[in-house]
Write an enzyme that holds these catalytic residues in place. Sequence first.
Site, PDB file in Angstrom:
ATOM      1  N   ASN A 150       0.798  -1.233   0.000  1.00  0.00           N
ATOM      2  CA  ASN A 150       0.000   0.000   0.000  1.00  0.00           C
ATOM      3  C   ASN A 150       0.826   1.276   0.000  1.00  0.00           C
ATOM      4  O   ASN A 150       0.344   2.327  -0.368  1.00  0.00           O
ATOM      5  CB  ASN A 150      -0.966   0.011   1.194  1.00  0.00           C
ATOM      6  CG  ASN A 150      -0.256  -0.187   2.504  1.00  0.00           C
ATOM      7  OD1 ASN A 150       0.621  -1.050   2.621  1.00  0.00           O
ATOM      8  ND2 ASN A 150      -0.590   0.590   3.506  1.00  0.00           N
ATOM      9  N   SER A 200     -11.429  -5.001  -0.482  1.00  0.00           N
ATOM     10  CA  SER A 200     -12.162  -3.943   0.211  1.00  0.00           C
ATOM     11  C   SER A 200     -12.861  -3.028  -0.790  1.00  0.00           C
ATOM     12  O   SER A 200     -12.366  -2.784  -1.890  1.00  0.00           O
ATOM     13  CB  SER A 200     -11.167  -3.145   1.065  1.00  0.00           C
ATOM     14  OG  SER A 200     -11.744  -1.939   1.470  1.00  0.00           O
ATOM     15  N   THR A 238     -26.226  -8.416  11.236  1.00  0.00           N
ATOM     16  CA  THR A 238     -27.052  -8.110  10.059  1.00  0.00           C
ATOM     17  C   THR A 238     -26.164  -7.570   8.941  1.00  0.00           C
ATOM     18  O   THR A 238     -25.365  -6.661   9.165  1.00  0.00           O
ATOM     19  CB  THR A 238     -28.124  -7.072  10.432  1.00  0.00           C
ATOM     20  OG1 THR A 238     -28.907  -7.616  11.486  1.00  0.00           O
ATOM     21  CG2 THR A 238     -29.011  -6.731   9.256  1.00  0.00           C
ATOM     22  N   CYS A 330       3.857  11.925  11.081  1.00  0.00           N
ATOM     23  CA  CYS A 330       4.835  12.650  11.884  1.00  0.00           C
ATOM     24  C   CYS A 330       4.196  13.838  12.533  1.00  0.00           C
ATOM     25  O   CYS A 330       3.246  14.418  12.044  1.00  0.00           O
ATOM     26  CB  CYS A 330       6.003  13.091  10.992  1.00  0.00           C
ATOM     27  SG  CYS A 330       6.236  14.837  10.822  1.00  0.00           S
TER      28      CYS A 330
END
Lengths: 386, 392
Positions: A150, A200, A238, A330
């Site tokens: 990623n 995803s 659900t 940072c």
Amino acid sequence: MIYFDNAATTFCSPTVAEELSCFFKTPHGNPSGAHHLAFRSSVLIKKAREFFSSYFKVKPEQIIFTSSGTEANNLALSGLLQKEVPQKRKIILTTPIEHSSVLRTLEAWGKRGFELQFLKINQEGFVDLQDLVQKLSSSVCLVSIMAVNNEIGTIQPIEKIGCLLRKSGFAIPFHVDAVQAFGKIPLEFESWGIHFLTISSHKIHGPIGAGALIWDGKIALEPLLFGGGQEHGLRSGTESVGMIYGFHLAAKEILQDQKKQYEIVLALRQKFIEGIQTLPFDIKINTPVRVERLASSPYILNLSFRGCESEVLLRMLEEEGIFTSPGASCNAKKRKPSHVLKSIGCSDADIFSALRFSFSPYTQEEDVNEVLRILPSVLKRLQAYQ
Amino acid sequence: MKFCGYLIRYDELALKGKNRPFFEKRLISNIKEKLKEFSITTEYLWGRILVYCEKSPEILDRLRKVFGISSLSPVVEVSSELAVIQEQALLLLMSTLAKEENREENQNLTFRVSANRVDKKFPLTSQAVNIAVANFLLPHYPFLKVNLNHPALELGIEIREKRTFLFLEKERGLGGLPVGTGAKVLALLSGGIDSPVAAWMMMKRGCSVEFIHFYSYPYTAEQSKEKVLDLVRHLSQYQNKSFLHVVPFGKIQESIQKQCHERYRTLLYRRLMQRIATELAYRRRARALVTGESIGQVASQTVENISAVETATDVCIFRPLIGFNKQETIQIAQKIGTYEISIRPFEDCCTLFQSSCPATRARLLDLLQEEEKVPYKEFVQGAVDSIETLSI
């Protein structure tokens, strides 16, 4: 606004958003219910399940919808390891550049009797396959390796790894976090020897709030959530009908043009790289962009702007309407360098000056031109104060 | 026996002579403002304020944050007849005290009655009431041991004309003076631990405080502004309404960084901050500036540096923490609840601009020369004109 932070999240596709808006305006029932409205909801989920199962060439019951990629990773890893007995097989193999949802989960299991071993990776972020072969043994209970990193975009040779695992004969479950790969690069399931695969919705222009675990249907899995027994008893709760519906629509849309978009985005990234290289600044490319096309996902480009504080650079670009991600989270007190950049051997200076530009099919050539136009003045302004 | 509200005491105010009604009125209006979402009524009694309300932890929590209250008690109101007082006192005791002697918490439980006869027409003296009530109660609770000096349980009886208040709890309030009885001041809020405490201490002395924050975007993150906003929201619990003035400061810092000597950077920022705050103070009719400075805490806070910096303003500067150790400030910050917000990692001033060798004893002359290198008057004007004011 120029959005280069698609690896963090993508904007919902306009057609998906439109469909979802209609969906939410119409009454819908609980998919487990007994009446007509419930039935309509259950059909939407069934269709989504069938779509993903046909894409991955698996049975519908091998698709488990979750709320996110993180949950799917947790379900695969913890669901599997809960069934394992560490006395028999205790070694977990993974890489040091996995997503935190994999690393933190495995670290937790490392404290509960399992032994976490990290595979060597090279300076481009590729797994050392020789190291993998050497580490394979009858004591290994799980291998987890991400398909596309990623932060730097490195594409792991998942097919080869799956093949090596199969050849080893140790019947080791293989988990692949494919959140950044799905819809962007070619992906197979069974033929690549994968047992668990995570995807995803919000990384492919679907809504935030849906993910899925593709499962081989054989390896015993313990649910993380108990309750009404939804998702074949593996993920109670659900079903989030709207999110799953949106995920389905977004997947359909992105997969339709995957190949074409790949080429377009690759050309855009190449233009970006060439543009960067002509600038009179010291810019290091952290993403492997070698000639072989499959070295990295064209959707990700990680650069170190040497001599610049990445967070400040990020905000200066933001002032110009350009959105990116820093290579490190940072702040003035605690600077936490990216574990990925550290693992591929970047110096602290390079890590704290790194920015990730992540593309999408919606990225336009003008966006790239605009960034290349604005960057020099911003870098000049920033470098004056170092 | 029925809980009727909170009895509020305010000792320091009572010393204010002819100004006393002014302080009392302000205290009552502050209490009403703090409790405006609840159905309450207030009654002014000589030296006390009674807040009639439901018993509620939230009301109590809000009262705990009102400056000017020296102590408060949840009270029961009864008529001023000895027999009624005795009976109701017993009921009150029963509501908090289990009867069984063998209960661990009741072993050696010390007790006293403290009556205060405001209505001098009441037939018994305070001491006589103490004895009469204690004699009535003790046979019901034989395990109670009278201890006049350090009782674990103290029954308070406040006898007024026609009615009497009974209470078993007495909690210390924040003390100080009601906010609004002092002048308005402008506090320089950085986001660190000290400045919110300094602002709080000014509120404690009755000042209403407005806040000014210097925002160095893009050198600091947007979250740093959110943090300051959260600090102001939190501090607002101690006064009625707050204003936060956010000054864009990144470009000014950038310019000082570029034009001026590194040694004086921080001091020049501070002079500029004071100049901008001064201008704003005039506009907002604030009578003084407030900072969280403490001598020697950092390089810019030596006596020499503080003196050299403060010549940039002609408005009075209050520094309530000047003699505090860091730990003392932290203790207050923890007590008032700003500490947890202040330690969030977003700093006000980016490390990018910090000097590695700051001047610790700057001479005013050098500082003035350095300051001349930037168009500071324009900076002040530009900054004040682009202030974003948030009402909290």
